[in-house]
Structure formats: C-alpha cells, structure tokens
Design a protein around this motif. Sequence first.
Motif, PDB file in Angstrom:
ATOM      1  N   ILE A  84     -10.698  11.402 -19.880  1.00 36.78           N
ATOM      2  CA  ILE A  84     -11.302  12.382 -18.981  1.00 36.78           C
ATOM      3  C   ILE A  84     -11.108  13.769 -19.590  1.00 36.78           C
ATOM      4  O   ILE A  84      -9.981  14.233 -19.729  1.00 36.78           O
ATOM      5  N   TRP A  85     -12.207  14.419 -19.954  1.00 33.94           N
ATOM      6  CA  TRP A  85     -12.161  15.791 -20.467  1.00 33.94           C
ATOM      7  C   TRP A  85     -12.562  16.696 -19.299  1.00 33.94           C
ATOM      8  O   TRP A  85     -13.677  16.617 -18.807  1.00 33.94           O
ATOM      9  N   TYR A  86     -11.651  17.563 -18.879  1.00 32.91           N
ATOM     10  CA  TYR A  86     -11.841  18.282 -17.626  1.00 32.91           C
ATOM     11  C   TYR A  86     -11.878  19.801 -17.830  1.00 32.91           C
ATOM     12  O   TYR A  86     -11.346  20.346 -18.786  1.00 32.91           O
ATOM     13  N   ASN A  87     -12.490  20.459 -16.855  1.00 28.94           N
ATOM     14  CA  ASN A  87     -12.448  21.907 -16.680  1.00 28.94           C
ATOM     15  C   ASN A  87     -11.792  22.193 -15.337  1.00 28.94           C
ATOM     16  O   ASN A  87     -11.972  21.441 -14.381  1.00 28.94           O
ATOM     17  N   GLY A  88     -11.088  23.316 -15.241  1.00 29.00           N
ATOM     18  CA  GLY A  88     -10.459  23.683 -13.981  1.00 29.00           C
ATOM     19  C   GLY A  88      -9.222  22.854 -13.715  1.00 29.00           C
ATOM     20  O   GLY A  88      -9.009  21.791 -14.290  1.00 29.00           O
ATOM     21  N   GLY A  89      -8.360  23.354 -12.821  1.00 29.52           N
ATOM     22  CA  GLY A  89      -7.125  22.648 -12.528  1.00 29.52           C
ATOM     23  C   GLY A  89      -6.173  22.668 -13.714  1.00 29.52           C
ATOM     24  O   GLY A  89      -6.391  23.360 -14.720  1.00 29.52           O
ATOM     25  N   THR A  90      -5.118  21.907 -13.627  1.00 30.47           N
ATOM     26  CA  THR A  90      -4.125  21.802 -14.692  1.00 30.47           C
ATOM     27  C   THR A  90      -3.994  20.340 -15.091  1.00 30.47           C
ATOM     28  O   THR A  90      -4.486  19.437 -14.401  1.00 30.47           O
ATOM     29  N   LYS A  91      -3.305  20.119 -16.190  1.00 36.35           N
ATOM     30  CA  LYS A  91      -3.096  18.739 -16.612  1.00 36.35           C
ATOM     31  C   LYS A  91      -2.296  17.986 -15.557  1.00 36.35           C
ATOM     32  O   LYS A  91      -2.546  16.797 -15.286  1.00 36.35           O
ATOM     33  N   LYS A  92      -1.339  18.671 -14.932  1.00 34.04           N
ATOM     34  CA  LYS A  92      -0.552  18.054 -13.864  1.00 34.04           C
ATOM     35  C   LYS A  92      -1.457  17.638 -12.709  1.00 34.04           C
ATOM     36  O   LYS A  92      -1.306  16.546 -12.139  1.00 34.04           O
ATOM     37  N   ASP A  93      -2.407  18.517 -12.340  1.00 28.63           N
ATOM     38  CA  ASP A  93      -3.363  18.191 -11.282  1.00 28.63           C
ATOM     39  C   ASP A  93      -4.157  16.943 -11.639  1.00 28.63           C
ATOM     40  O   ASP A  93      -4.348  16.038 -10.812  1.00 28.63           O
ATOM     41  N   MET A  94      -4.645  16.899 -12.879  1.00 31.54           N
ATOM     42  CA  MET A  94      -5.481  15.787 -13.304  1.00 31.54           C
ATOM     43  C   MET A  94      -4.702  14.480 -13.369  1.00 31.54           C
ATOM     44  O   MET A  94      -5.210  13.423 -12.986  1.00 31.54           O
TER      45      MET A  94
END
Length: 379
Positions: A84-94
């Motif tokens: 999962i390559w994400y924008n927004g939030g933090t790695k902890k959130d993801m």
Amino acid sequence: MWLYLSLLFPISVLSFYIYKEKRRKCITSIVVFSRYPQPGTTKTRLIPVLGKEGAAYSQLLMTNHIVQKLKELSIIHGNIDLDIWYNGGTKKDMLYWMKERRTSKARVSVQEQPKGGLGDKLQQAASKALSQGRQHVIIIGSDIPGINGDIIEAAIDKLKNGSDMVLGPAADGGYYLVGFSTQAQKHLDSVFKDIDWGTERVFKQQSDKARSLGINMDILPQTLHDVDLEEDIVVIEKELGIDRLQLTKWSWSVVIPTLNEEDTIEDTLDLIVQRCSDVTCLAEIVICDGGSKDNTETKVKEFSERTKVKVKFIKCRAGRGFQLKEGTRHATGDHLLFVHSDSVIPRNYDEEARKCLLKPGNIAGAYRLAFDAVETPIS
C-alpha cells in the motif's frame, strides 16, 4: 539466562531467513495507491455532496474493499505481495488501519508515496518491485470498486504469457491498472514521460508511448469507473452494496439483553431516545429477553406505546452471549450498539460511536464502565 539467549538467537535468525525466503518466492507485487481517509483532504470533489466525513468514509470503504479482495487473492496463490503506497496520515496510522489484513498468509506492507507527479510515483513503484526480484508488478488505485481478483489474475496471466506491459482502461479516458514484467524494466524511466495526467487523453497517450518504445503491450477487456464525482457514487452503491444515504447518515440498531429488569429498563430506554443526537437514525431498539419473570415485558410495551422509535421484544434463550446474538439477527440498522439494561448512556452517544468507527482500523468501540456507588448509612 545464557541458555535461553543462545536458543533465542538461532530461532530469530531462522525466522528471518524463512521470512526472506517467502519474500523471494513472491513473484508478483500488487501496489495499491491510496490516501489515508482524513476528512477534508480525501475525495475532495465529493465533499459538496457527501460532506467531509462522508467523502472520507467513501475512501475508507473503497480501500477496505479492494485490499480485502487482494488479501484473499494473496492467500489463494501464496506468491503475491501487497504493498500500500499512501498519501496523508503516518506510517503508524496506516499500520493500524491495515493490522487486520496483515497475516502470515497475506503479506501486506505500507509505504508513503514519494514526492512528485503521478508519473514519477508510478515509475518508482514499478522500479522498486522489479528491482527486488519480482517477475511482475501490478499497480492500481483504491478508488476503483469494480476491480476484483479475476481482473488482477487476468493481468498477471497476460504478463506471464509474453506481454511486457498491460493496461486496464478507465471510463474517463485514463486507466485503472498498469502492469509490467521484468522485460519492461529497461523502459520504466521513459514510459511515463509526456503524459497529460488527469485528462481524458491519458490512456491513449500511455498506449502510444508504450508502442513507441517497442513494448509488447496488452489491454484488459474490462473498462471500469473510478469514483471522483457525484455521478460516480452509483459505482460505490453497485460494487459495495450500500446506499448513497449510508455514506452520510448512519442507522443504528440498539440491542439490549434483559432478564428481570423492570426497575431499570424504562429509564434506560428513555435515555437512549433523549440522548441520541438525531432520533431518526435509530432504526430500532431490540430487547432480547432471556425469560424474565417480572414486569420487564410490560415496561417495554408501555415505552413502545409512547415513542416513535420502533421497538422489538424478542424472547430467547438466557445467557448474554445468546441474547446478543439473537438481537443481532433481528437488527436491521447499518451499525449495532449494545447497551446494558441499566445503563446511563452519554449524550450524543450515536455521534461519538460513529466517529470511533470512522477511524481507519477500528471495527468496534466501547465506553469505559463506571458504577453508581451505593453507601450504607452508618447507624
């Protein structure tokens, strides 16, 4: 102590090599581009019709939907990684969001998207997967609810059978999927150049670019819709099986197990109605009675006659677990609230419960429990 440590070290090393070996055997990487569903920053073009929270909720549901489909595919095949390559939030959130989907049988990793335009991100995602030894990489967006395992498998089959690149056309002139085999690796620095991203020309330009580079490209037969505008909400309704209204207004079924609760049940029922922020969101109150011998049923009937909220009185086997299960079976609301029959429920409890479940990764929540203190007078 030393014996324990000496045993622990080789076990840890062995676990590491087993993990590395599993990674090595994963011949396909599926990369999902997504955004952490923070209200106000997600699906912004849907905000005018769904509001900030509704737009974010649509992103949450779509991402959960596609990741679950891919997790099932990964478990079946055993040689697929999901990134999962994400924008927004933090790695902890993801990581918290994806915790229920990360298992020993389904390898799910998260990585923040790099800076740059879409073409740069696609190039880096494809290059990273193939440089790690994967034979194929498939890149998709999380806002295409129509993607399923069959489509992903069809794309992988094309790459296995001689295609260097595969595209899935989107209805708006873009594409919902792009995949590569190792044979296309040498072209990754060029294939995403000079594309007018965000326009209806993207698919044609990408196809022309691939052919100009001599890439053996194939096209999937399915044309799918992404979800960006109000008219696209019908895609969510069709693929996720929910109604548009459910994105913005939740309905609740309140389930209460009872057994000889004549002294408290009316007060609890009154508070459930009075302290709800919007009583129209109460689909019903389900009373699951385990065989009361007092006037519990009468009290519930009296309450039902003076409220507009639908009340169901269900007789079932005694035992809290059995009663909650039976109440759930009779519930029709989108979400469930389980309440003790002698509870003093907080104001706006429905809003607080909704905000709890809107946090990515949360599947349930609970209030802390407090007890009324009853003191015996000193004689």
